[in-house]
Write a protein that holds these residues in place. Structure first.
Motif, short mmCIF file in Angstrom:
data_model
loop_
_atom_site.label_atom_id
_atom_site.label_comp_id
_atom_site.label_asym_id
_atom_site.label_seq_id
_atom_site.Cartn_x
_atom_site.Cartn_y
_atom_site.Cartn_z
N GLU A 71 -8.65 9.70 14.89
CA GLU A 71 -7.24 9.94 15.17
C GLU A 71 -6.35 9.01 14.32
O GLU A 71 -5.34 9.45 13.78
CB GLU A 71 -6.99 9.73 16.66
N GLU A 72 -6.75 7.74 14.19
CA GLU A 72 -5.96 6.77 13.41
C GLU A 72 -5.85 7.20 11.95
O GLU A 72 -4.78 7.11 11.34
CB GLU A 72 -6.57 5.36 13.45
N TYR A 73 -6.96 7.66 11.40
CA TYR A 73 -6.96 8.11 10.00
C TYR A 73 -6.05 9.32 9.82
O TYR A 73 -5.21 9.37 8.91
CB TYR A 73 -8.38 8.43 9.55
N LEU A 74 -6.17 10.29 10.74
CA LEU A 74 -5.35 11.51 10.64
C LEU A 74 -3.87 11.18 10.80
O LEU A 74 -3.02 11.72 10.09
CB LEU A 74 -5.79 12.53 11.69
N ASP A 75 -3.56 10.26 11.75
CA ASP A 75 -2.17 9.85 11.95
C ASP A 75 -1.60 9.25 10.67
O ASP A 75 -0.48 9.53 10.28
CB ASP A 75 -2.06 8.82 13.09
N TYR A 76 -2.38 8.40 10.03
CA TYR A 76 -1.92 7.76 8.79
C TYR A 76 -1.76 8.79 7.67
O TYR A 76 -0.77 8.79 6.94
CB TYR A 76 -2.85 6.64 8.36
N LEU A 77 -2.72 9.70 7.56
CA LEU A 77 -2.68 10.75 6.54
C LEU A 77 -1.42 11.60 6.70
O LEU A 77 -0.78 12.00 5.72
CB LEU A 77 -3.92 11.64 6.70
N LYS A 78 -1.06 11.83 7.97
CA LYS A 78 0.11 12.66 8.27
C LYS A 78 1.42 11.94 7.95
O LYS A 78 2.36 12.56 7.45
CB LYS A 78 0.08 13.05 9.76
N SER A 79 1.43 10.64 8.18
CA SER A 79 2.68 9.89 7.99
C SER A 79 2.79 9.26 6.61
O SER A 79 3.84 8.76 6.24
CB SER A 79 2.78 8.79 9.05
N ALA A 80 1.68 9.30 5.85
CA ALA A 80 1.67 8.63 4.54
C ALA A 80 2.80 9.13 3.65
O ALA A 80 2.98 10.32 3.46
CB ALA A 80 0.32 8.84 3.86
N LEU A 81 3.54 8.21 3.12
CA LEU A 81 4.67 8.55 2.26
C LEU A 81 4.32 8.27 0.82
O LEU A 81 3.40 7.51 0.52
CB LEU A 81 5.90 7.72 2.67
N VAL A 82 5.05 8.91 -0.05
CA VAL A 82 4.81 8.70 -1.47
C VAL A 82 5.45 7.37 -1.90
O VAL A 82 6.40 7.31 -2.65
CB VAL A 82 5.36 9.88 -2.31
N THR A 83 4.93 6.31 -1.30
CA THR A 83 5.38 4.95 -1.64
C THR A 83 4.14 4.10 -1.75
O THR A 83 3.05 4.56 -1.44
CB THR A 83 6.28 4.36 -0.53
N VAL A 84 4.29 2.90 -2.17
CA VAL A 84 3.13 2.02 -2.27
C VAL A 84 2.73 1.60 -0.85
O VAL A 84 3.49 0.96 -0.14
CB VAL A 84 3.43 0.77 -3.13
N PRO A 85 1.54 2.01 -0.39
CA PRO A 85 1.13 1.63 0.96
C PRO A 85 0.77 0.15 1.02
O PRO A 85 0.48 -0.46 0.00
CB PRO A 85 -0.10 2.49 1.21
N ASP A 86 0.84 -0.45 2.22
CA ASP A 86 0.51 -1.88 2.28
C ASP A 86 -1.01 -2.08 2.19
O ASP A 86 -1.79 -1.16 2.38
CB ASP A 86 1.18 -2.59 3.47
N ASP A 87 -1.41 -3.29 1.85
CA ASP A 87 -2.80 -3.58 1.54
C ASP A 87 -3.79 -3.18 2.63
O ASP A 87 -4.88 -2.70 2.35
CB ASP A 87 -2.97 -5.07 1.22
N ASN A 88 -3.38 -3.37 3.90
CA ASN A 88 -4.29 -3.04 5.00
C ASN A 88 -4.64 -1.56 5.00
O ASN A 88 -5.76 -1.18 5.26
CB ASN A 88 -3.63 -3.37 6.35
N GLU A 89 -3.61 -0.76 4.73
CA GLU A 89 -3.83 0.68 4.77
C GLU A 89 -4.77 1.12 3.65
O GLU A 89 -5.62 1.96 3.85
CB GLU A 89 -2.49 1.42 4.71
N ILE A 90 -4.60 0.54 2.45
CA ILE A 90 -5.50 0.87 1.35
C ILE A 90 -6.92 0.49 1.75
O ILE A 90 -7.85 1.25 1.60
CB ILE A 90 -5.10 0.11 0.05
N LYS A 91 -7.04 -0.67 2.32
CA LYS A 91 -8.34 -1.19 2.71
C LYS A 91 -8.99 -0.32 3.79
O LYS A 91 -10.17 -0.01 3.72
CB LYS A 91 -8.17 -2.62 3.22
#
Ligand code: ZLM
Ligand code: CA
Ligand code: ZN
Length: 388
Positions: A71-91
């Protein structure tokens, strides 16, 4: 003159949505969803759509996506913006890098190609289709909570989960030039899915770096998944003769031992000669022969796409494979209309573009017949441990 008719005695369904093709991974990214527009152009120019049930697929629902992804991954995928994501999210999710960029409409793209594979699997389950096709699917690297190798949502895993509701045993076959690691991992601990991937393997020198011959499943014999992962590691330059012989020999043995009640074939077109990322010398004919062989088994068959980075070759292969599914076996006899908007991609070719030899930089064949026979012996031994 176009004489394509509906095949008698069985039904083929084609699941697609033009929305998918409109997405862009970004400048110079090798994954080009518009290759699907090219493939569709050829399929329709040949009149093949008349021989299939055609469905405009719908986006997969949150519940359907959660059959595999967190669920956390899908939530992030849904909200991901075309901006530089923060390091935690990349990780955490391997998102927003050169291989897996965050682009406009990303979640829409993922839910659409997944919806098509799920719909296709359901048609096989309820018996409305004998062969179901989704050329926009086949994204075999995606993990439960991680994007990988141009793949964000694993539509193949989602489709197999649907098939397992009705089918006791599913055989997954992957002819993409890359190792089908995401699908293998998802079904690592079950004996209800036998995964088989044929790919280039050169340790960490070729993505994703896994898939050697000795990777056969969990080490513990107590684990039902033991021996249920099959890997065929190959070197550069394999051609039709060796490839098709290997495919038929190994798939034949798998079917005999495992007795699958459904087959999923990932038809990644980056195993073709002349592919931008691939290393093999397989022709459209040889690639298609794998589809012909699977069809001949008479087991419900799901065909999905996958890789493929020289768009005009991808379109030829998938159009040719659609013709095999509907029973024309590549012996179509239409002339591509002069006015098709896709002609420029096929350059000097006029008629029968799907059957022409792919001209690419010749790749030396580093696969000896001895090595090929050794692979078959090893897998023969492995399959002794597989019982239905
Ligand atoms: N670099 N642009 C197959 C997935 C293969 C990982 C090495 C990125 C590329 C590739 C991206 C425009 C399937 C790796 C590569 C350069 C770390 C891979 C963007 C060129 C480009 O020009 C490019 C700026 C990009 C990516 C080449 N990436 C080639 N190979 C693999 C992933 C997916 O076919 O199996 C199923 C659909 N990635 O090798 C690096 C290690 C990132
Ligand atoms: Ca593969
Ligand atoms: Zn690939």
């Amino acid at each position: 003159e176009n004489d394509i008719t509906r095949p008698k005695g069985y039904t083929v369904s084609w699941h697609s949505n033009p929305e998918i093709e409109k997405h862009h991974f970004g400048h110079a990214h090798p994954m080009k969803p518009w290759r699907l527009t090219l493939a569709k152009g050829l399929i329709m120019a040949y009149g093949m759509h008349a021989a299939m049930d055609t469905y405009v697929s719908r986006p997969a629902t949150k519940e359907e996506l959660e059959d595999f992804h967190s669920e956390e991954y899908l939530d992030y995928l849904k909200s991901a913006l075309v901006t530089v994501p923060d390091d935690n999210e990349i990780k955490d999710f391997n998102l927003g890098n050169t291989d897996c960029p965050i682009f406009e409409g990303l979640f829409n793209y993922c839910s659409m190609y997944s919806g098509a594979s799920i719909d296709a699997a359901r048609k096989l389950c309820n018996g409305e289709s004998d062969i179901a096709i989704n050329w926009s699917g086949g994204l075999h690297h995606a993990k439960k909570a991680e994007a990988s190798g141009f793949c964000y949502v694993n539509d193949i895993v989602l489709a197999i989960v649907q098939l397992l509701r009705k089918h006791p045993r599913v055989l997954y076959i992957d002819i993409d030039v890359h190792h089908g690691d995401g699908v293998e991992e998802a079904f690592w601990s079950t004996d209800r899915v036998l995964t088989l991937s044929i790919h280039k393997y050169d340790g960490m020198n070729f993505f994703p770096g896994t898939g050697d011959l000795d990777r056969t499943g969990p080490d513990s014999e107590e684990n039902p998944g033991a021996h249920h992962a099959i890997n065929v590691p190959l070197s550069d330059g394999i051609g039709d003769q060796q490839y098709v012989w290997l495919f038929k020999t190994i798939v034949g043995m798998c079917v005999q031992r495992f007795q699958p009640t459904a087959i999923v074939l990932q038809c990644g077109a980056d195993s073709l000669a002349g592919d931008r990322l691939g290393r093999f010398n397989v022709q459209v004919q040889g690639h298609g022969a794998c589809v012909t062989y699977c069809k001949s088994l008479g087991i419900p068959l799901l065909l999905v796409g996958g890789g493929g980075y020289t768009p005009r070759n991808v379109a030829r292969a998938w159009a040719h494979e659609t013709s095999i599914a509907i029973g024309c076996d590549g012996k179509l006899n239409p002339t591509i209309p002069q006015h098709t908007p896709y002609r420029s991609h096929f350059r000097h070719e006029t008629i029968f573009p799907t059957l022409e030899e792919i001209l690419g930089d010749p790749r030396g064949n580093k696969n000896t017949d001895k090595k090929i026979r050794e692979i078959v012996s090893s897998i023969t031994e492995q399959l002794r441990f597989v019982n239905n």
